[in-house]
Design an enzyme around this catalytic site. Structure first.
Site, short mmCIF file in Angstrom:
data_model
loop_
_atom_site.label_atom_id
_atom_site.label_comp_id
_atom_site.label_asym_id
_atom_site.label_seq_id
_atom_site.Cartn_x
_atom_site.Cartn_y
_atom_site.Cartn_z
N ASP A 273 0.82 -1.22 0.00
CA ASP A 273 0.00 0.00 0.00
C ASP A 273 0.85 1.26 0.00
OD1 ASP A 273 1.12 -0.08 2.49
OD2 ASP A 273 -0.77 -0.08 3.61
N CYS B 155 4.68 -0.01 2.90
CA CYS B 155 5.20 -1.33 3.31
C CYS B 155 6.59 -1.28 3.93
CB CYS B 155 5.14 -2.31 2.15
SG CYS B 155 5.98 -1.71 0.69
N HIS C 4 8.03 -2.90 -3.50
CA HIS C 4 7.45 -3.57 -2.32
C HIS C 4 8.50 -4.20 -1.39
CE1 HIS C 4 4.43 -5.28 0.16
NE2 HIS C 4 4.91 -6.48 0.00
#
Length: 261
Positions: free
Chosen positions: A78, A81, A255
């Site tokens: 989101d 992270c 991510h």
């Protein structure tokens, strides 16, 4: 007439931006409901299933990771992270390291004053700092991992931690602005960079954020970079350089997840 035209262009752009934002929000919401903010610890082999068997580059890199790590804990993708992964991994490590817990607690306690002295408004940062201290105290009471995990999966608590870690990152970057100025592109000042790329929620993190947070809290972080680069090995980087890492994170483009040996 030209002015009117410019106004209508900027209004159109705004409407367009809002439409994109709304769409991104919907996508985020879908991801959000299917992914916990911080998952249970999983066997590293779950990664193999995420890539096609014929995806040779990633399958080789996962094999390489297996030489060093056994488990992974995933975080919700989101844009927050990195902070969530770092926050959880470090607090989890404090559950059985009382010496580091005491050191970290002292640094965390003092950090609010540092930010206030830098010009952050005490009133605005107080709640975030309190939540951060509460979680450190939760670890100090030797609570179970389960309680820490459920705190991190409570959106409001979890997001308060993220906000505070973002503020600490911003504060450090601004304190050391002479050093960090060289790494900021686009002719922005460090302060502008912090206001645009560090303090707002959901803004992704890069090297500069990791260096700053690692140094602000004096916690060493190792990041394994898993990307489409050549060769079957995963390159890693330790922040700050030459330190002994406590936290291990896996980076895949955009991510971060937590790794365990």
């Amino acid at each position: 007439e030209q002015e009117e035209e410019m106004q209508s262009i900027s209004l159109n752009c705004l409407a367009y931006d809002e439409a994109i934002m709304a769409q991104q929000d919907r996508i985020q919401q879908e991801i959000a409901t299917t992914n916990p903010l911080v998952s249970d610890r999983q066997d590293l082999s779950v990664l193999q299933g995420e890539y096609a068997a014929e995806d040779a580059i990633y399958q080789l890199k996962i094999k390489d990771l297996h030489k060093k790590y056994s488990h992974i804990r995933k975080t919700r993708p989101d844009g927050n992270c990195f902070y969530r992964a770092f926050g959880f991994a470090h607090l989890e490590s404090l559950l059985d390291d009382s010496k580091e817990l005491q050191r970290f607690k002292a640094v965390a306690a003092k950090s609010k004053l540092d930010l206030v002295n830098q010009g952050f408004t005490e009133f605005t940062i107080e709640d975030f700092h309190n939540t951060f201290m509460d979680l450190i105290e939760l670890c100090e009471k030797q609570q179970s991992l389960g309680e820490l995990l459920s705190s991190f999966n409570d959106q409001s608590v979890s997001d308060y931690i993220v906000v505070y870690l973002r503020l600490l990152t911003s504060g450090y970057l601004q304190r050391e602005h002479v050093f960090f100025q060289h790494f900021i592109e686009g002719g922005r000042s460090v302060k502008e960079f912090c206001q645009q790329e560090v303090e707002p929620m959901s803004k992704e993190s890069d090297h500069i954020h990791i260096i700053a947070l690692a140094q602000a809290l004096n916690v060493s972080i190792l990041v394994e970079y898993m990307d489409r680069g050549e060769g079957g090995t995963v390159n890693n980087h330790v922040f700050p350089e030459g330190s002994e890492p406590r936290i291990f994170l896996l980076y895949r483009p955009g991510h971060y997840d937590i790794l365990y040996k």
